[in-house]
Motif scaffolding. Structure first.
Motif, short mmCIF file in Angstrom:
data_model
loop_
_atom_site.label_atom_id
_atom_site.label_comp_id
_atom_site.label_asym_id
_atom_site.label_seq_id
_atom_site.Cartn_x
_atom_site.Cartn_y
_atom_site.Cartn_z
N MET A 42 0.80 -13.54 17.08
CA MET A 42 -0.06 -14.60 16.56
C MET A 42 0.76 -15.82 16.15
O MET A 42 0.38 -16.96 16.44
N PHE A 43 1.90 -15.59 15.49
CA PHE A 43 2.78 -16.69 15.09
C PHE A 43 3.27 -17.46 16.31
O PHE A 43 3.27 -18.70 16.32
N LEU A 48 2.88 -22.36 19.56
CA LEU A 48 2.67 -23.02 20.84
C LEU A 48 1.45 -23.95 20.81
O LEU A 48 1.48 -25.05 21.37
N TRP A 49 0.37 -23.53 20.14
CA TRP A 49 -0.79 -24.41 19.99
C TRP A 49 -0.41 -25.66 19.20
O TRP A 49 -0.89 -26.76 19.51
N GLY A 50 0.43 -25.50 18.19
CA GLY A 50 0.88 -26.66 17.41
C GLY A 50 1.69 -27.63 18.26
O GLY A 50 1.50 -28.85 18.18
N VAL A 51 2.57 -27.10 19.08
CA VAL A 51 3.36 -27.94 19.99
C VAL A 51 2.43 -28.64 20.98
O VAL A 51 2.57 -29.85 21.24
N SER A 58 -3.38 -34.34 18.83
CA SER A 58 -4.60 -33.82 18.20
C SER A 58 -4.31 -33.44 16.76
O SER A 58 -3.72 -32.39 16.49
N ASN A 59 -4.72 -34.29 15.82
CA ASN A 59 -4.45 -34.02 14.41
C ASN A 59 -5.03 -32.70 13.91
O ASN A 59 -4.36 -31.97 13.19
N ALA A 64 -3.95 -27.57 11.60
CA ALA A 64 -4.39 -26.17 11.49
C ALA A 64 -3.28 -25.21 11.88
O ALA A 64 -3.05 -24.21 11.19
N ASN A 65 -2.60 -25.50 12.95
CA ASN A 65 -1.57 -24.57 13.41
C ASN A 65 -0.33 -24.59 12.54
O ASN A 65 0.32 -23.56 12.37
N PHE A 66 0.00 -25.73 11.94
CA PHE A 66 1.11 -25.79 10.99
C PHE A 66 0.80 -24.94 9.77
O PHE A 66 1.62 -24.14 9.32
N ILE A 67 -0.39 -25.08 9.23
CA ILE A 67 -0.79 -24.30 8.04
C ILE A 67 -0.88 -22.81 8.39
O ILE A 67 -0.39 -21.96 7.64
N THR A 68 -1.50 -22.49 9.51
CA THR A 68 -1.62 -21.09 9.93
C THR A 68 -0.25 -20.47 10.15
O THR A 68 0.01 -19.33 9.72
N ALA A 69 0.67 -21.20 10.80
CA ALA A 69 2.02 -20.68 11.01
C ALA A 69 2.71 -20.41 9.68
O ALA A 69 3.42 -19.41 9.53
N SER A 70 2.49 -21.27 8.69
CA SER A 70 3.08 -21.07 7.36
C SER A 70 2.56 -19.79 6.72
O SER A 70 3.32 -19.01 6.13
N LEU A 71 1.25 -19.56 6.81
CA LEU A 71 0.66 -18.33 6.28
C LEU A 71 1.21 -17.10 7.01
O LEU A 71 1.51 -16.07 6.39
#
Length: 83
Positions: A42-43, A48-51, A58-59, A64-71
């Motif tokens: 998932m990480f 990859l979605w963030g990149v 796409s803000n 979302a992906n930066f925050i999700t990756a942090s969690l």
């Protein structure tokens, strides 16, 4: 304008889905029963979605992906630390 609003709403909901699990792990200091493999995959996916979000500017996707990756990093950290 509405497309970005839909994107932000989707980002909030999908990111928020990880908050209860992350909070429970942080509070109990236990990640027993959590699949390390699933969270590593998932990480990788959200990274990859963030990149991808960066490439297409796409803000909602970036945020979302930066925050999700942090969690996910927090969950993975506790899973490895308290194995």
């Amino acid at each position: 304008m509405y497309i970005e609003l839909i994107g932000f709403l989707a980002a909030i909901l999908t990111t928020a889905a990880f908050v209860p699990q992350a909070y429970k792990i942080w509070k109990t200091k236990s990640a027993q029963g959590v699949s390390l493999t699933m969270y590593l995959i998932m990480f990788t996916g959200v990274t990859l979605w963030g990149v991808y979000g960066l490439f297409i500017h796409s803000n909602p996707m970036i945020l979302a992906n930066f925050i999700t990756a942090s969690l996910l990093i927090m969950i993975i950290y506790f899973k490895v630390k308290h194995k």
